[in-house]
Design a protein around this motif. Structure first.
Motif, PDB file in Angstrom:
ATOM      1  N   LEU A 182       4.535   5.788  -5.343  1.00  0.00           N
ATOM      2  CA  LEU A 182       4.736   5.911  -6.785  1.00  0.00           C
ATOM      3  C   LEU A 182       3.629   6.722  -7.437  1.00  0.00           C
ATOM      4  O   LEU A 182       3.886   7.513  -8.357  1.00  0.00           O
ATOM      5  N   ALA A 183       2.396   6.554  -6.987  1.00  0.00           N
ATOM      6  CA  ALA A 183       1.276   7.300  -7.567  1.00  0.00           C
ATOM      7  C   ALA A 183       1.385   8.789  -7.281  1.00  0.00           C
ATOM      8  O   ALA A 183       0.906   9.617  -8.065  1.00  0.00           O
ATOM      9  N   LEU A 184       2.009   9.150  -6.173  1.00  0.00           N
ATOM     10  CA  LEU A 184       2.139  10.558  -5.772  1.00  0.00           C
ATOM     11  C   LEU A 184       3.506  11.128  -6.138  1.00  0.00           C
ATOM     12  O   LEU A 184       4.011  12.052  -5.487  1.00  0.00           O
ATOM     13  N   ASP A 185       4.100  10.584  -7.212  1.00  0.00           N
ATOM     14  CA  ASP A 185       5.367  11.116  -7.749  1.00  0.00           C
ATOM     15  C   ASP A 185       6.490  11.109  -6.717  1.00  0.00           C
ATOM     16  O   ASP A 185       7.285  12.054  -6.634  1.00  0.00           O
ATOM     17  N   THR A 186       6.554  10.032  -5.919  1.00  0.00           N
ATOM     18  CA  THR A 186       7.597   9.809  -4.915  1.00  0.00           C
ATOM     19  C   THR A 186       7.695  10.930  -3.887  1.00  0.00           C
ATOM     20  O   THR A 186       8.763  11.194  -3.334  1.00  0.00           O
ATOM     21  N   ASN A 187       6.564  11.573  -3.616  1.00  0.00           N
ATOM     22  CA  ASN A 187       6.526  12.637  -2.601  1.00  0.00           C
ATOM     23  C   ASN A 187       6.191  11.978  -1.254  1.00  0.00           C
ATOM     24  O   ASN A 187       5.077  11.521  -1.019  1.00  0.00           O
ATOM     25  N   ARG A 188       7.183  11.962  -0.363  1.00  0.00           N
ATOM     26  CA  ARG A 188       7.037  11.264   0.906  1.00  0.00           C
ATOM     27  C   ARG A 188       5.972  11.892   1.790  1.00  0.00           C
ATOM     28  O   ARG A 188       5.197  11.191   2.454  1.00  0.00           O
ATOM     29  N   ARG A 189       5.939  13.226   1.828  1.00  0.00           N
ATOM     30  CA  ARG A 189       4.991  13.904   2.723  1.00  0.00           C
ATOM     31  C   ARG A 189       3.541  13.699   2.251  1.00  0.00           C
ATOM     32  O   ARG A 189       2.643  13.474   3.061  1.00  0.00           O
ATOM     33  N   ARG A 190       3.326  13.790   0.950  1.00  0.00           N
ATOM     34  CA  ARG A 190       1.975  13.560   0.431  1.00  0.00           C
ATOM     35  C   ARG A 190       1.555  12.103   0.644  1.00  0.00           C
ATOM     36  O   ARG A 190       0.392  11.805   0.935  1.00  0.00           O
ATOM     37  N   ALA A 198       2.557  10.207   3.126  1.00  0.00           N
ATOM     38  CA  ALA A 198       2.235  10.091   4.558  1.00  0.00           C
ATOM     39  C   ALA A 198       0.855  10.656   4.858  1.00  0.00           C
ATOM     40  O   ALA A 198       0.070  10.063   5.623  1.00  0.00           O
ATOM     41  N   ALA A 199       0.542  11.808   4.221  1.00  0.00           N
ATOM     42  CA  ALA A 199      -0.769  12.421   4.457  1.00  0.00           C
ATOM     43  C   ALA A 199      -1.889  11.524   3.955  1.00  0.00           C
ATOM     44  O   ALA A 199      -2.930  11.370   4.610  1.00  0.00           O
ATOM     45  N   GLN A 200      -1.697  10.927   2.795  1.00  0.00           N
ATOM     46  CA  GLN A 200      -2.750  10.069   2.232  1.00  0.00           C
ATOM     47  C   GLN A 200      -2.962   8.837   3.087  1.00  0.00           C
ATOM     48  O   GLN A 200      -4.093   8.368   3.260  1.00  0.00           O
ATOM     49  N   LEU A 201      -1.861   8.298   3.644  1.00  0.00           N
ATOM     50  CA  LEU A 201      -1.964   7.085   4.455  1.00  0.00           C
ATOM     51  C   LEU A 201      -2.238   7.380   5.925  1.00  0.00           C
ATOM     52  O   LEU A 201      -2.393   6.450   6.735  1.00  0.00           O
ATOM     53  N   HIS A 202      -2.223   8.676   6.284  1.00  0.00           N
ATOM     54  CA  HIS A 202      -2.452   9.093   7.675  1.00  0.00           C
ATOM     55  C   HIS A 202      -1.389   8.516   8.616  1.00  0.00           C
ATOM     56  O   HIS A 202      -1.696   7.981   9.692  1.00  0.00           O
ATOM     57  N   GLN A 222       0.828  -1.202   0.000  1.00  0.00           N
ATOM     58  CA  GLN A 222       0.000   0.000   0.000  1.00  0.00           C
ATOM     59  C   GLN A 222       0.866   1.257   0.000  1.00  0.00           C
ATOM     60  O   GLN A 222       0.610   2.218  -0.738  1.00  0.00           O
ATOM     61  N   THR A 223       1.910   1.244   0.805  1.00  0.00           N
ATOM     62  CA  THR A 223       2.796   2.417   0.877  1.00  0.00           C
ATOM     63  C   THR A 223       3.547   2.617  -0.432  1.00  0.00           C
ATOM     64  O   THR A 223       3.662   3.755  -0.933  1.00  0.00           O
ATOM     65  N   LEU A 224       4.048   1.549  -1.006  1.00  0.00           N
ATOM     66  CA  LEU A 224       4.784   1.659  -2.266  1.00  0.00           C
ATOM     67  C   LEU A 224       3.873   2.168  -3.382  1.00  0.00           C
ATOM     68  O   LEU A 224       4.267   3.061  -4.155  1.00  0.00           O
ATOM     69  N   ASP A 225       2.657   1.643  -3.473  1.00  0.00           N
ATOM     70  CA  ASP A 225       1.722   2.088  -4.513  1.00  0.00           C
ATOM     71  C   ASP A 225       1.419   3.579  -4.366  1.00  0.00           C
ATOM     72  O   ASP A 225       1.398   4.324  -5.352  1.00  0.00           O
ATOM     73  N   ALA A 226       1.167   4.016  -3.129  1.00  0.00           N
ATOM     74  CA  ALA A 226       0.866   5.435  -2.909  1.00  0.00           C
ATOM     75  C   ALA A 226       2.076   6.309  -3.225  1.00  0.00           C
ATOM     76  O   ALA A 226       1.950   7.378  -3.835  1.00  0.00           O
TER      77      ALA A 226
END
Length: 412
Positions: A354-362, A364-368, A348-352
């Motif tokens: 890559l989907a968010l252009d490797t932006n770590r903060r975004r 983290a926000a999406q995964l809470h 789940q983390t890897l998919d998010a």
């Protein structure tokens, strides 16, 4: 209580009504035709010879049928109703509006009553009311016969056209003598089609308690296709079920400009009240089979990569498309992520990520979760797979592996 009077004895102004209608038939028919032309605009578009021939003949039949029904004190018989229905079939074959045909019969009935009652006086009130009732019953009977004949012909015509279009679409997609099928169906093929493979989101009504989901789906599809037909004419070919399918739009007029493809698709989605994900490419009729297969594959890629609703072409997903082609390389790439199967939170983390252009903060926000948690999980991905998603050298390989894994998943 007033005794029912035989139709043949109904008298107004000292003359039997059926005799007066018969005597004044030529003038009555002329009055009916003149009034129809004055009050029903569609009849003014007819050729003069049709008005003087077929329409005058139908009017004569109707006047005589009513006069006979009075004289013989009966309703219209089966033969008379067949004549009425046959004339309605001819109007349907011509594409003449049903509402215009029905209005014309009402106009005729008013003229029949006007002529039949022209000399009536105070002493004729009872017979006048009876004649009015007979005219209304005549209108109701004729209206039913007209509607049945017209709609039966329309259903036959629509059914034949639908079958012809389904056959043509099948031949275009599966291969076959396209030109022969088109000619036999009376369909002119466009030089090119826009081939659309579409996925339709669910309409809110499909999941509403108490609503028949099948009806909601049919309504969605009907509105979706109607929007295409409004924009592109009656040359649209489609094979759709609830989740989507294939649509061929003839390239003409506004659709010659590619930006208009997006506008037409957006309009169809709004009309249906659903989101639409679509893959599109142009194709000559002989190319439809290959292009339909390709747009279907592109639509799969769009699903695998979670692309938002909209219209896409192969050029928009070239890399993703190539990475997901079947073969040994794809299987090897997908297998690189097998160690993650036991760790769904890492997938789940890897998919998010890559989907968010490797932006770590975004991510983290999406995964809470905290950004440090994202870093920890991505390092775990590195440890388990040997591919580092945090390092520029590992990123292309992890993207390819993720794409291959999505393509290898079973389709739902």
């Amino acid at each position: 209580m007033t005794e029912h009077k035989c139709g043949g004895d109904l008298t107004l102004g000292g003359q039997r009504v059926h005799e007066r209608l018969t005597r004044e038939e030529p003038e009555l028919i002329a009055r009916v035709l003149a009034r129809i032309q004055a009050e029903v605009a569609d009849y003014r578009r007819l050729p003069v010879e049709e008005l003087a021939g077929d329409i005058a003949g139908i009017t004569r039949q109707a006047v005589r049928a009513f006069a006979r029904s009075l004289r013989e004190d009966r309703e219209l018989n089966a033969a008379e109703l067949r004549q009425v229905g046959a004339s309605a079939v001819r109007r349907a074959e011509e594409g003449f509006p049903l509402e215009a045909v029905l209005t014309a019969y009402h106009v005729g009935a008013r003229e029949i009553f006007a002529v039949g009652s022209a000399l009536s006086g105070r002493a004729d009130v009872a017979d006048l009311l009876e004649v009015a009732d007979r005219v209304l019953a005549f209108v109701g009977t004729v209206t039913g016969a007209v509607t049945r004949g017209y709609l039966e012909e329309l259903r036959t015509k629509v059914g034949q056209e639908h079958t012809a279009r389904r056959t043509l679409l099948s031949v275009l997609v599966d291969g076959g003598p396209v030109d022969v099928v088109a000619r036999s169906a009376g369909i002119t093929l466009p030089a090119r089609y826009v081939v659309l493979s579409v996925e339709l989101g669910p309409h809110a009504d499909e999941e509403s308690p108490g609503v028949d989901a099948e009806i909601a789906v049919r309504r969605k599809l009907r509105r979706f296709l109607a929007a295409f037909e409004q924009a592109c004419g009656d040359g649209v070919l489609a094979s759709l079920d609830g989740p989507g399918g294939l649509v061929l739009l003839p390239v003409a007029g506004r659709l010659t400009a590619i930006p208009e493809w997006h506008a037409v698709l957006d309009a169809a989605g709004r009309a249906a009240g659903v989101t639409v994900l679509a893959a599109a490419e142009p194709a000559a009729p002989a190319e439809v089979r290959a292009v339909a297969a390709q747009t279907g594959e592109v639509l799969d890629v769009l699903r695998w990569f979670g692309r938002p609703p909209g219209l896409y072409r192969l050029d928009d997903v070239l890399v993703e498309y190539q990475l997901t082609r079947p073969g040994a390389a794809r299987d090897r790439l997908a297998a690189a992520l097998d160690p993650l199967e036991a760790h769904p939170e890492l997938v789940q983390t890897l998919d998010a990520y890559l989907a968010l252009d490797t932006n770590r903060r975004r991510t983290a926000a999406q995964l809470h979760v905290h950004p440090n948690t994202v870093d920890y999980r991505l390092r775990r991905v590195r440890d388990l797979t040997g591919i580092d998603p945090l390092h520029p050298a590992g990123l292309p390989r992890i993207i390819a592996a993720s794409a291959a894994r999505r393509a290898a998943l079973p389709r739902h």
